[in-house]
Scaffold this active site. Structure first.
Site, PDB file in Angstrom:
ATOM      1  N   SER A 477       0.878  -1.136   0.557  1.00 48.61           N
ATOM      2  CA  SER A 477       0.070   0.031   0.285  1.00 48.61           C
ATOM      3  C   SER A 477       0.773   1.540  -0.080  1.00 48.61           C
ATOM      4  O   SER A 477       1.799   1.503  -1.055  1.00 48.61           O
ATOM      5  CB  SER A 477      -1.115  -0.291   1.093  1.00 48.61           C
ATOM      6  OG  SER A 477      -1.810   0.212   1.062  1.00 48.61           O
ATOM      7  N   ASP A 488       9.824   6.102 -10.290  1.00 53.39           N
ATOM      8  CA  ASP A 488       9.300   6.583 -11.492  1.00 53.39           C
ATOM      9  C   ASP A 488      10.376   7.246 -11.574  1.00 53.39           C
ATOM     10  O   ASP A 488      10.537   8.109 -12.387  1.00 53.39           O
ATOM     11  CB  ASP A 488       8.072   6.630 -11.691  1.00 53.39           C
ATOM     12  CG  ASP A 488       6.898   5.363 -11.481  1.00 53.39           C
ATOM     13  OD1 ASP A 488       7.553   4.320 -12.283  1.00 53.39           O
ATOM     14  OD2 ASP A 488       6.100   5.491 -11.653  1.00 53.39           O
ATOM     15  N   LYS A 503      -0.864  -4.076  -3.187  1.00 58.64           N
ATOM     16  CA  LYS A 503      -2.736  -3.585  -3.010  1.00 58.64           C
ATOM     17  C   LYS A 503      -2.282  -2.004  -2.834  1.00 58.64           C
ATOM     18  O   LYS A 503      -1.173  -1.036  -3.044  1.00 58.64           O
ATOM     19  CB  LYS A 503      -2.112  -3.888  -0.964  1.00 58.64           C
ATOM     20  CG  LYS A 503      -3.356  -2.630  -0.855  1.00 58.64           C
ATOM     21  CD  LYS A 503      -3.485  -2.898   0.975  1.00 58.64           C
ATOM     22  CE  LYS A 503      -4.906  -2.199   1.182  1.00 58.64           C
ATOM     23  NZ  LYS A 503      -5.151  -0.742   0.609  1.00 58.64           N
TER      24      LYS A 503
END
Length: 678
Positions: A477, A488, A503
Site C-alpha cells: 500500500s 519513476d 495492494k
C-alpha cells in the site's frame, strides 16, 4: 431513518462529501434486534453507494457470503458436521433476499448450531487429552483444511480432534526433549532429567489449559460478536480490505494507526478466567509507577473513588475497557502479585502511552572504507487520527531522522520499508517530497469523480544525496506508493524481493454513527471501505503486480505465493494515462550496469546459494501438508530439517566489517532519557 452527510476518512485526512441524503428503509420483516438491522442496512447502503466497484446483491453474492461466513466460523472444519452445512445450504442463494427484507434466518440458525457444536467440541478435546497417546503407531494427519471434508458423524469429528490433539502434544514433547538433550550436552550445567512420561503428561496438561482458555473465550462471544463476523462476510465480497469494525475494534484500529493510547500501558491477556499482565510498556504510567509487574493478575478495577468491580471471568475486551481511560484519571487495581500471591491495591494515573516500537528510528552504518550511510527503519505509515496536525506522524518523524543523519554527515540514506504494511496516504506524499523538488506523487482514481493528483508542492528538498529504498513481499500500500514514485522519478534505487505485496487500493474509514439520525442502538461501529484505486505517475498500477525492485535480492520466501493476488475477491489490475512529471536531474546510477554487477555478486556468493537452497526447501515443506503422528519418525524429520536450516542460520551469525551506531542526537537523548534508552 436517514443517512446523514458522510465524513470521508482518507486515512487520516477528512473531507466532506457533497451533501446528500439517502433514505434507508427498514425491511418489512421485523427483526428481534433493531440495532443489528440498523447496522447492516447502513453498511449495505454505504457500500453500494460509495464502494469503488459496487457488486450486485444477487444469488452469486449470496453464495459468496455463505462461504465466507462458514469459513469465518470454522476454517479448520473442527466444529461443523457435514449435516450442519447441508441443513443451512437452503439459505445459500437467499441471503441477498434476507438482507433486503431484514429477516436474517441464516445467521440465526447457524448461530444456534455453532453454539451447540462448541459445547460438543469441548468434550472432544478433553476426552482426547485424558490419557497418554501412543506415539509408536504409524498414522498421519492432514494439516491443510482445504484438503479435508466436514466429518459425517460425531465419531469422525471426535477422531479428528484426537489427531489434532495428538499432533500438538507431539510437537510439544519434541520441543521439550530437544531442550533437555541440548542441556545435557553442556557439561557445566546441572540438568534435572525428566522422564518421557513426565514430559508427555506436562505437554497434555499445558495443551488442556490452552484449550480451556480458548473455549472459555469462545463461549463468552455473544450474538453481536458473531453478527460483526457475519457483516464482514458481506463486506469482503466487495474486496478483501473492506471491513466492518465494531466500536471496540475501531478503537484498537485507531491505536494501531497512531501508535499510542490513553491508559496505563500494560499488555494484558486472559488465562483461566483471570486477566494477567504479560508486559509493561517502557515509559508508560505503569512503568513509571513501578508496582504492577509482568505476571501479576488483576482481580478488580475501580475508577477513582468509585467502588471496585470484579473482572474475574469477564471478557478481556470488557476488562480492558474498564482499565483504559482518559489522561489524568486515576484507576485503582486490586492485584494478586505473582511473586507471593499477596493481594495489593495499586493506584495508577492514566496518561498517553507511546508505543515506541511502532515509530521511525535511525542509525548510522559505517563501512570498512569509512563511508557513512544513514539507515531509517519505518515499520508503518502511522498517524494520530485525533491529533492530525501536531500528533505523531510517520512523515514528521522521518523528517527528524533525516535531519539527524544530515547533521552527522552521512553519504547516503537507506529507507527500510520491509514488512511495512502501509497506512497514511498524506504522509506518503509528504515523505516522497523530501527527496524530490516538487510534482505529482500518486494518481488517485474514483469512478464517480475525476482522477485526483496528489502532489508534493514544496520546492524544498530535504535530502539531495543517494537514496536506497528496501522492500519485500510484505511491503504494501503506502510503502508501494513511495517506492513506485521514487522509482519513476529515478530518485532512489529500489532493492528487495522480486516484487512487493500488490495492494493498490485506498480505504476510507467512516463512522456509522455519523450516517444516521436515530440515536437508538448507537454506537454502531465503523466501516473501512475501498473508495479509490491509486496509480503510479507513469500510469501503471501496483494492484496485484506490486513494485518490481531495480535490484532483486534473493530471500528465503521467494517461492512462496504471497500478496494481494492470493486473497479472495481482490480488485483487478488496470492502467491509466501517465501524468506529467520531471525525473530527478541529479546524479543517478546506471541501473543496467548496477543490476549486472549485483547479479554477478549474488551468483558468486556462497551465502546466496544457501538462501536459494533454503527457499526451495521452504517451498517443498509448505507443499507437504500431511504430517506423521509417529514421534520417532517426526523427530527424525525435524532433525533433518534442523541440520539443513543450520547452514542458513550460520549466514546470520557471520560478522561484517560494518559498524552500526546511533546518531549523535540519539546518543545524547539516550543518556538523558531512561525511557527511550529502555
Amino acid at each position: 431513518m436517514k443517512l446523514k452527510n458522510i465524513v470521508r476518512w482518507h486515512i487520516p485526512v477528512a473531507t466532506i462529501f457533497t451533501a446528500l441524503v439517502v433514505v434507508l428503509l427498514i425491511g418489512a420483516g421485523k427483526f428481534n434486534d433493531y440495532r443489528e438491522n440498523v447496522i447492516i442496512r447502513t453498511v449495505l447502503t454505504t457500500l453500494n453507494f460509495y464502494h469503488y466497484q459496487p457488486v450486485d446483491i444477487n444469488d452469486k453474492f449470496s453464495e459468496t457470503v455463505f462461504i465466507n461466513y462458514i469459513e469465518a466460523l470454522d476454517r479448520n472444519k473442527k466444529f461443523f458436521l457435514a449435516e450442519d452445512i447441508k441443513q443451512v445450504e437452503r439459505y445459500k442463494y437467499s441471503i441477498d433476499e434476507e438482507l433486503n427484507s431484514g429477516k436474517y434466518l441464516f445467521f440465526s440458525e447457524i448461530e444456534d448450531i455453532v453454539t451447540k457444536r462448541i459445547d460438543e467440541a469441548e468434550q472432544y478435546y478433553k476426552n482426547a487429552l485424558e490419557n497418554p497417546f501412543d506415539f509408536t503407531v504409524d498414522e498421519e494427519i492432514e494439516l491443510d483444511p482445504d484438503k479435508v471434508d466436514y466429518a459425517n458423524t460425531k465419531e469422525e469429528l471426535q477422531e479428528e480432534w484426537r489427531k489434532a490433539m495428538k499432533y500438538q502434544v507431539m510437537t510439544r514433547i519434541h520441543h521439550e526433549l530437544s531442550i533437555q538433550e541440548k542441556a545435557v550436552e553442556k557439561t557445566d550445567t546441572v540438568v534435572e532429567i525428566k522422564s518421557f512420561s513426565e514430559i508427555e503428561q506436562k505437554a497434555r496438561q499445558d495443551l488442556l489449559d490452552t484449550h480451556n482458555d480458548w473455549f472459555e473465550r469462545l463461549k463468552k462471544l455473544d450474538r453481536i460478536d458473531r453478527f460483526a463476523s457475519f457483516i464482514n462476510a458481506v463486506t469482503t465480497v466487495y474486496d478483501p480490505h473492506t471491513n466492518y469494525f465494531p466500536p471496540k475494534i475501531r478503537e484498537d484500529f485507531d491505536i494501531a494507526m497512531s501508535g499510542q493510547l490513553e491508559g496505563i500501558g500494560a499488555v494484558l491477556t486472559e488465562k483461566g478466567g483471570f486477566v494477567q499482565v504479560t508486559e509493561i510498556v517502557p515509559g508508560s504510567p505503569s512503568w513509571k509507577q513501578g508496582d504492577l509487574k509482568e505476571g501479576d493478575v488483576i482481580l478488580k478495577v475501580a475508577q477513582g473513588d468509585d467502588e471496585s468491580v470484579s473482572i474475574v471471568g469477564m471478557r478481556l475486551d470488557e476488562a480492558v475497557k474498564l482499565i483504559r481511560g482518559h489522561k489524568g484519571s486515576v484507576v485503582n487495581l486490586t492485584v494478586k502479585k505473582k511473586i507471593d500471591d499477596e493481594i495489593v491495591l495499586i493506584s495508577i494515573t492514566r496518561d498517553v502511552v507511546q508505543m515506541e516500537e511502532t515509530y521511525a528510528k535511525s542509525a548510522i552504518i559505517t563501512s570498512s572504507k569509512g563511508k557513512k550511510t544513514g539507515y531509517i527503519f519505518l515499520p508503518k505509515f502511522y498517524v494520530d487520527f485525533n491529533n492530525i496536525y501536531t500528533g505523531r506522524s510517520a512523515a514528521r518523524d522521518v523528517l527528524l531522522e533525516i535531519e539527524k543523519l544530515k547533521n552527522d554527515g552521512v553519504d547516503a540514506i537507506i529507507l527500510d520499508l520491509r514488512n511495512n504494511g502501509g497506512g497514511s496516504l498524506p504522509d506518503v506524499v509528504k515523505m516522497t517530497g523530501y527527496f524530490i523538488k516538487h510534482g505529482p506523487v500518486v494518481q488517485v482514481a474514483n469512478p464517480k469523480t475525476k482522477t485526483e493528483l496528489l502532489k508534493d508542492v514544496d520546492p524544498a528538498i530535504q535530502y539531495k544525496g543517494p537514496v536506497v529504498v528496501m522492500v519485500n513481499k510484505i511491503s504494501a500500500s503506502a510503502s508501494e506508493i513511495l517506492a513506485a514514485a521514487l522509482q519513476d522519478y529515478q530518485r532512489a534505487v529500489i532493492v528487495g524481493s522480486p516484487t512487493t505485496y500488490g495492494k493498490g487500493t485506498v480505504q476510507q474509514l467512516i463512522d456509522l454513527d455519523m450516517l444516521v439520525d436515530d440515536n437508538e442502538g448507537k454506537p454502531l461501529g465503523s466501516i473501512k471501505l475501498t473508495m479509490q484505486k491509486f496509480y503510479r505517475v507513469n500510469g501503471g498500477a501496483t494492484q496485484l503486480k506490486g513494485v518490481v525492485p531495480d535490484i532483486i535480492i534473493p530471500d528465503q520466501y521467494r517461492y512462496i505465493e504471497f500478496g494481494e493476488k492470493e486473497l479472495d475477491n481482490p480488485m483487478p489490475w488496470s492502467k491509466i494515462k501517465s501524468t506529467a512529471y520531471q525525473k530527478w536531474d541529479g546524479p543517478f546510477p546506471d541501473l543496467k550496469n548496477l543490476r549486472k554487477k549485483s547479479e554477478q555478486r549474488v551468483n558468486e556468493c556462497d551465502d546466496f546459494a544457501v538462501i536459494e537452497e533454503h527457499a526451495l526447501r521452504i517451498k517443498a515443506q509448505r507443499e507437504q501438508t500431511t504430517e506423521t503422528l509417529n514421534l520417532e519418525k517426526y523427530r527424525a524429520k525435524r532433525e533433518k530439517y534442523k541440520k539443513e536450516t543450520e547452514k542458513f542460520n550460520q549466514i546470520m551469525d557471520k560478522e561484517t566489517p560494518l559498524l552500526v551506531k546511533f546518531t549523535s542526537a540519539d546518543k545524547t537523548t539516550f543518556v538523558e532519557d531512561s525511557v527511550k534508552s529502555e
